[in-house]
Scaffold this motif. Structure first.
Motif, PDB file in Angstrom:
ATOM      1  N   PHE A  24       8.726   1.483   6.694  1.00  0.00           N
ATOM      2  CA  PHE A  24       8.834   0.671   5.515  1.00  0.00           C
ATOM      3  C   PHE A  24       9.617  -0.485   5.813  1.00  0.00           C
ATOM      4  N   LEU A  25       8.928  -0.581   4.696  1.00  0.00           N
ATOM      5  CA  LEU A  25      10.033  -2.066   4.718  1.00  0.00           C
ATOM      6  C   LEU A  25      11.374  -1.924   4.071  1.00  0.00           C
ATOM      7  N   PHE A  26      12.029  -2.384   3.806  1.00  0.00           N
ATOM      8  CA  PHE A  26      13.629  -1.521   3.406  1.00  0.00           C
ATOM      9  C   PHE A  26      13.878  -0.331   3.650  1.00  0.00           C
ATOM     10  N   GLY A  27      13.285   0.214   4.443  1.00  0.00           N
ATOM     11  CA  GLY A  27      13.732   1.781   5.298  1.00  0.00           C
ATOM     12  C   GLY A  27      13.208   2.889   4.732  1.00  0.00           C
ATOM     13  N   ASP A  28      13.943   4.273   4.733  1.00  0.00           N
ATOM     14  CA  ASP A  28      13.378   5.193   3.559  1.00  0.00           C
ATOM     15  C   ASP A  28      14.700   5.863   4.450  1.00  0.00           C
ATOM     16  N   PRO A  29      14.731   6.792   2.393  1.00  0.00           N
ATOM     17  CA  PRO A  29      16.303   7.963   2.586  1.00  0.00           C
ATOM     18  C   PRO A  29      16.222   8.909   3.901  1.00  0.00           C
ATOM     19  N   HIS A  30      14.764   9.163   3.628  1.00  0.00           N
ATOM     20  CA  HIS A  30      14.400  10.464   4.917  1.00  0.00           C
ATOM     21  C   HIS A  30      14.560  10.519   5.774  1.00  0.00           C
ATOM     22  N   ASP A  31      15.771  10.613   6.402  1.00  0.00           N
ATOM     23  CA  ASP A  31      16.055  10.443   7.959  1.00  0.00           C
ATOM     24  C   ASP A  31      15.196  11.750   8.204  1.00  0.00           C
ATOM     25  N   ILE A  32      13.821  12.023   8.694  1.00  0.00           N
ATOM     26  CA  ILE A  32      12.873  12.568   9.357  1.00  0.00           C
ATOM     27  C   ILE A  32      11.906  11.554  10.220  1.00  0.00           C
ATOM     28  N   ILE A  33      11.773  13.041  10.777  1.00  0.00           N
ATOM     29  CA  ILE A  33      10.477  12.020  11.887  1.00  0.00           C
ATOM     30  C   ILE A  33       9.091  12.213  10.915  1.00  0.00           C
ATOM     31  N   GLN A  34       8.908  10.570  11.073  1.00  0.00           N
ATOM     32  CA  GLN A  34       7.383  10.011  10.420  1.00  0.00           C
ATOM     33  C   GLN A  34       6.211   9.885  11.381  1.00  0.00           C
ATOM     34  N   PRO A  35       5.841  10.690  12.277  1.00  0.00           N
ATOM     35  CA  PRO A  35       4.937  10.137  13.868  1.00  0.00           C
ATOM     36  C   PRO A  35       3.852   9.545  12.575  1.00  0.00           C
ATOM     37  N   LEU A  36       3.131   8.477  13.599  1.00  0.00           N
ATOM     38  CA  LEU A  36       2.319   7.847  13.536  1.00  0.00           C
ATOM     39  C   LEU A  36       1.020   8.119  14.450  1.00  0.00           C
ATOM     40  N   ALA A  37      -0.323   9.001  14.284  1.00  0.00           N
ATOM     41  CA  ALA A  37      -1.685   8.180  14.998  1.00  0.00           C
ATOM     42  C   ALA A  37      -2.119   7.527  15.162  1.00  0.00           C
ATOM     43  N   TYR A  38      -2.918   7.295  15.733  1.00  0.00           N
ATOM     44  CA  TYR A  38      -3.482   6.464  16.049  1.00  0.00           C
ATOM     45  C   TYR A  38      -4.789   6.670  16.341  1.00  0.00           C
ATOM     46  N   PHE A  39      -5.971   5.545  15.556  1.00  0.00           N
ATOM     47  CA  PHE A  39      -7.158   5.826  15.344  1.00  0.00           C
ATOM     48  C   PHE A  39      -8.171   4.866  15.598  1.00  0.00           C
ATOM     49  N   VAL A  40      -9.222   5.437  16.248  1.00  0.00           N
ATOM     50  CA  VAL A  40     -10.826   4.282  16.149  1.00  0.00           C
ATOM     51  C   VAL A  40     -12.177   5.327  15.181  1.00  0.00           C
ATOM     52  N   ASP A 193      -4.891  -1.310   9.038  1.00  0.00           N
ATOM     53  CA  ASP A 193      -3.948  -1.315   8.180  1.00  0.00           C
ATOM     54  C   ASP A 193      -3.834  -2.120   7.183  1.00  0.00           C
ATOM     55  N   ALA A 194      -4.435  -2.289   6.879  1.00  0.00           N
ATOM     56  CA  ALA A 194      -4.337  -1.939   5.089  1.00  0.00           C
ATOM     57  C   ALA A 194      -3.423  -1.034   4.697  1.00  0.00           C
ATOM     58  N   SER A 195      -3.525   0.254   4.848  1.00  0.00           N
ATOM     59  CA  SER A 195      -2.243   0.815   4.801  1.00  0.00           C
ATOM     60  C   SER A 195      -2.184   1.591   5.493  1.00  0.00           C
ATOM     61  N   HIS A 196      -1.181   1.914   6.300  1.00  0.00           N
ATOM     62  CA  HIS A 196      -1.110   2.492   7.672  1.00  0.00           C
ATOM     63  C   HIS A 196      -1.184   4.071   7.459  1.00  0.00           C
ATOM     64  N   LEU A 197      -0.375   4.506   6.213  1.00  0.00           N
ATOM     65  CA  LEU A 197       0.191   5.771   5.170  1.00  0.00           C
ATOM     66  C   LEU A 197      -0.816   6.131   4.028  1.00  0.00           C
ATOM     67  N   TYR A 198      -0.545   7.319   3.952  1.00  0.00           N
ATOM     68  CA  TYR A 198      -1.248   7.535   2.865  1.00  0.00           C
ATOM     69  C   TYR A 198      -0.249   7.071   1.564  1.00  0.00           C
ATOM     70  N   SER A 199       0.923   7.389   2.027  1.00  0.00           N
ATOM     71  CA  SER A 199       2.171   6.813   1.405  1.00  0.00           C
ATOM     72  C   SER A 199       2.390   5.367   0.469  1.00  0.00           C
ATOM     73  N   HIS A 200       1.378   4.225   1.834  1.00  0.00           N
ATOM     74  CA  HIS A 200       1.915   3.559   1.219  1.00  0.00           C
ATOM     75  C   HIS A 200       0.849   2.629   0.086  1.00  0.00           C
ATOM     76  N   PHE A 201      -0.008   2.831   0.002  1.00  0.00           N
ATOM     77  CA  PHE A 201      -1.348   2.663  -0.915  1.00  0.00           C
ATOM     78  C   PHE A 201      -0.931   3.844  -1.989  1.00  0.00           C
ATOM     79  N   GLU A 203       1.769   4.512  -2.881  1.00  0.00           N
ATOM     80  CA  GLU A 203       3.154   4.079  -3.804  1.00  0.00           C
ATOM     81  C   GLU A 203       3.120   3.218  -4.105  1.00  0.00           C
ATOM     82  N   GLY A 204       2.428   1.907  -2.910  1.00  0.00           N
ATOM     83  CA  GLY A 204       3.243   0.606  -3.437  1.00  0.00           C
ATOM     84  C   GLY A 204       3.736   0.791  -2.863  1.00  0.00           C
ATOM     85  N   ARG A 205       3.823   1.141  -1.360  1.00  0.00           N
ATOM     86  CA  ARG A 205       5.426   0.784  -0.181  1.00  0.00           C
ATOM     87  C   ARG A 205       4.516  -0.200   0.848  1.00  0.00           C
ATOM     88  N   VAL A 206       5.621  -0.835   1.679  1.00  0.00           N
ATOM     89  CA  VAL A 206       5.060  -1.802   2.492  1.00  0.00           C
ATOM     90  C   VAL A 206       5.469  -1.597   4.286  1.00  0.00           C
TER      91      VAL A 206
END
Ligand SMILES: [Zn+2]
Ligand SMILES: [Zn+2]
Length: 266
Positions: A24-40, A193-201, A203-206
């Protein structure tokens, strides 16, 4: 099946554990592991088979510190698709995780936005920060395909086949495009990548890798407009996509899932 209704699959091919703050741009207050998956993604229907993005190979996974969970070509074969039979590849953008495996689809024509090729070969790439998600070999491979007559350029909105359209979004990469597919449950949007995660679109995060923040945020409006509902938007890197949708076949749980049937509600 009507002549413009398709089946759509998400194919998970790689994984990367990282801290939430990296997503997330400007980071995230939660110090957790939040993995990315890669898809086609694979679209099949009356007009044939369309592959959306080509992923990366083992060598690139090693170079970038990512883990391949199953090579893209192996998953396509599990779906009954011979890679050398694929005739159309839609490339959402030229980041390394979307356009590798250059030689795996020798018959394919590649669909790309004008602006993405201009961006990836132009003056912005003089800046080390901007070229981080690009690989020169990937871009050169695409230029070679241009000269081999294997690239079809699009500018903005374009129909690839009845029921399949691409839409330029920009933002994350200057010429990023998403894909809208008509399915039996309505219009599904492969956001890539118009939205990497559900939370991006949602919650309006980037995501921090961004050419233009304003265009990223406008892109969320675009994908919501194109999709029949929020449940019809498929983010590009969210591991939960592989959990929310049913397996394409027995034994493929969490690896290849069907997007043309409704997800399990969260
Ligand atoms: Zn990207
Ligand atoms: Zn990506």
């Amino acid at each position: 099946m009507s002549s413009d209704v398709h089946e759509v699959f998400a194919v998970r091919y790689a994984h990367h554990d990282r801290h939430a703050s990296e997503n997330f741009l400007f980071g995230d207050p939660h110090d957790i592991i939040q993995p990315l998956a890669y898809f086609v993604w694979v679209i099949t229907g009356p007009s044939g088979t369309f592959l959306v993005d080509t992923g990366f190979d083992l060598a690139m996974a090693e170079k970038r510190g990512r883990t391949i969970v199953r090579p893209v070509a192996d998953s396509l074969k599990a779906l009954g698709i011979a890679p050398d039979s694929v005739e159309d590849v839609i490339v959402t953008h030229l980041h390394y995780d979307h356009c590798g495996n250059h030689e795996v689809f020798p018959r394919a024509r590649y669909h790309l936005q004008d602006e993405e090729m201009a961006y990836a070969t132009g003056r912005c790439m003089c800046h080390p920060l901007v070229r981080i998600p690009f690989e020169a070999d990937d871009v050169v491979a695409m230029v070679r395909k241009v000269f081999a007559g294997r690239v079809e350029f699009h500018d903005g909105e374009s129909q690839i086949a009845p029921g399949i359209t691409v839409h330029k979004v920009g933002g994350h990469s200057k010429g990023l495009q998403c894909v809208r597919v008509k399915t039996k449950r309505g219009h599904v949007v492969l956001a890539s990548d118009a939205s990497h995660l559900y939370s991006h679109f949602e919650e309006g995060r980037v995501f921090p890798v961004t050419y233009n923040v304003g265009d990223v945020l406008e892109g969320y409006r675009t994908i919501k407009r194109l999709a029949d509902s929020m449940q019809h938007i498929v983010p590009g890197h969210d591991p939960s996509v592989a959990e929310r949708y049913p397996a394409a076949r027995a034994g493929l749980d969490g690896m290849i899932v069907r997007l043309d049937v409704a997800p399990v509600p969260r």
